[in-house]
Design an enzyme around this catalytic site. Sequence first.
Site, PDB file in Angstrom:
ATOM      1  N   HIS A  54       5.715  -7.228  24.947  1.00  0.00           N
ATOM      2  CA  HIS A  54       4.464  -7.637  24.321  1.00  0.00           C
ATOM      3  C   HIS A  54       3.319  -6.807  24.887  1.00  0.00           C
ATOM      4  O   HIS A  54       3.458  -6.151  25.934  1.00  0.00           O
ATOM      5  CB  HIS A  54       4.226  -9.120  24.544  1.00  0.00           C
ATOM      6  N   GLU A  56       0.532  -7.478  26.428  1.00  0.00           N
ATOM      7  CA  GLU A  56       0.077  -7.788  27.777  1.00  0.00           C
ATOM      8  C   GLU A  56       1.064  -7.250  28.815  1.00  0.00           C
ATOM      9  O   GLU A  56       0.666  -6.639  29.815  1.00  0.00           O
ATOM     10  CB  GLU A  56      -0.089  -9.305  27.946  1.00  0.00           C
ATOM     11  N   CYS A  88       3.619 -14.347  28.066  1.00  0.00           N
ATOM     12  CA  CYS A  88       2.586 -13.407  28.502  1.00  0.00           C
ATOM     13  C   CYS A  88       1.509 -14.120  29.314  1.00  0.00           C
ATOM     14  O   CYS A  88       0.910 -13.523  30.216  1.00  0.00           O
ATOM     15  CB  CYS A  88       1.965 -12.721  27.295  1.00  0.00           C
ATOM     16  N   ALA A 169      -2.867   5.742 -22.254  1.00  0.00           N
ATOM     17  CA  ALA A 169      -3.335   6.100 -23.588  1.00  0.00           C
ATOM     18  C   ALA A 169      -2.280   5.713 -24.630  1.00  0.00           C
ATOM     19  O   ALA A 169      -1.171   5.282 -24.302  1.00  0.00           O
ATOM     20  CB  ALA A 169      -3.620   7.594 -23.652  1.00  0.00           C
ATOM     21  N   ALA A 170      -2.628   5.886 -25.901  1.00  0.00           N
ATOM     22  CA  ALA A 170      -1.729   5.490 -26.987  1.00  0.00           C
ATOM     23  C   ALA A 170      -0.414   6.254 -26.945  1.00  0.00           C
ATOM     24  O   ALA A 170       0.628   5.726 -27.368  1.00  0.00           O
ATOM     25  CB  ALA A 170      -2.425   5.695 -28.328  1.00  0.00           C
ATOM     26  N   LEU A 210       6.720   6.514  -4.708  1.00  0.00           N
ATOM     27  CA  LEU A 210       6.223   5.348  -3.964  1.00  0.00           C
ATOM     28  C   LEU A 210       6.077   5.637  -2.477  1.00  0.00           C
ATOM     29  O   LEU A 210       6.234   4.757  -1.634  1.00  0.00           O
ATOM     30  CB  LEU A 210       7.121   4.124  -4.178  1.00  0.00           C
ATOM     31  N   ARG A 213       1.211   9.398   0.928  1.00  0.00           N
ATOM     32  CA  ARG A 213       0.995  10.818   1.167  1.00  0.00           C
ATOM     33  C   ARG A 213      -0.462  11.115   1.536  1.00  0.00           C
ATOM     34  O   ARG A 213      -1.389  10.450   1.087  1.00  0.00           O
ATOM     35  CB  ARG A 213       1.375  11.632  -0.081  1.00  0.00           C
TER      36      ARG A 213
END
Length: 348
Positions: A54, A56, A88, A169-170, A210, A213
Amino acid sequence: MLELIEHRALRRALEIAADPEVPLGPNPRVGCVLLSARGEVLAEGHHRGAGTPHAEADALSRATAALHGATAVVTLEPCAHHGRTGPCADALISAGITRVVIARRDPNPVAAGGIERLRGAGIDVELDIPEDLAADAAALNRGWEHGLEHGRPLVTAKIALTLDGRAAAADGTSQWITGPAAREEVHLLRTTCDVVLVGTGTAREDRPTLTARRPGGSLHARQPLRAVMGTSAAPALPAPDGAGEEIRLLTRDPSAALEELFSRGARHVLLEGGPTLASAFLRAGLIDELIIHLAPSLLGAGRAAVADLSITTLTDRLDLDLVDAAPLRSEHGPTDLRLTLRPRPHSA
C-alpha cells in the site's frame, strides 16, 4: 506555512497516485508523502495494484531518516484491516508518525477504521483540506467508489454529434464529425477507463482499434480493455502492438455485460458504440455520465446519435443535468463544444 507545505505534499501524493503505469480496476489508487516536522519531504510512495505494498507502506520502506514526529500525507484513509498486507494505520503508528493528513475517508467498510485507530494512538488526524484537493481526491477513484456503492462499473457514454443531432451523414460517413482537439480528448479519456465498449455493429462497420493514442499516433502507457458486445458476428478488432486485450460479451443485455466486466475487475466503462448501444444503456438506466462532443455543423439527414428510446410523449422525456460545458479549440478544424451531463432520475 506548514499547512501550505502539507497541501503541496497532498497535490504531489495525488500526482503519484495517478501514475499511468499503475493498472486500474478493483483497487483504489493511493499516494503518500512523508514530511519531517520542518516540512521536508522524507519519502514518497504509491500503490501499484493488487498484491503490491500500500502507499503508506511503500513510502515508509523508502524513508532513510528517522520518522518519529513526522507527518504522513495520504490521499485515502489508511486501512485498518489485514488483507494481503497488514493495516497501514498500524504501520504509521509503529513508525512514530505523529500527524496524518487525509484527503478522503475510505468508503470500503472492510478497510475503513484507520482514522479511529490513529486517533486512538494519540496521532493528530487532519481531514480539513482545500475544496480543489478534495475534488481531485474524489475524482481519482470515482470508478472504484461507484463499484463499492452500486456493485457495477461506472458507465460514461461518449457521443460525437452535429448541432442537429446526427452521428453520421446520410451515406454513413462519420469520420470526422468533430475536430482534432475533441479526438485527442477522447484518447485521454480512454486512459482513465478500464474498458472501452462498442457493439458488434460498430466493430463490423468501423473496425476501430479502441486504443488510447497520442497526437503523433504512439500509444499511451495505459491501455483499456477492448470489449465488443452483442450476439451477431463481427470480425476481430485491429490490434496494433500495445493494444489492450479484446473480449467478446455474448449478450445484448446491458446489465449482463456490466456484470461480466465487473467480475473481471472493471470499475469504469467508456461506452463508444453507436446509437443502438447508447439507446440500450439509456433505456436500462445504466449510463451515469454522458460526454457529448458537439460540432458546429449541420447535416440535415443521416444517422441519429441515439436510437429509439421508446419515448412517445414529451412528459416521458429523459432529462439531463448539465455538469460542465467547455469549448474545444483546434488549430485546424472546428471549435467543438464539450458537454458533460448526468441523466436526471425520472419523476412523473
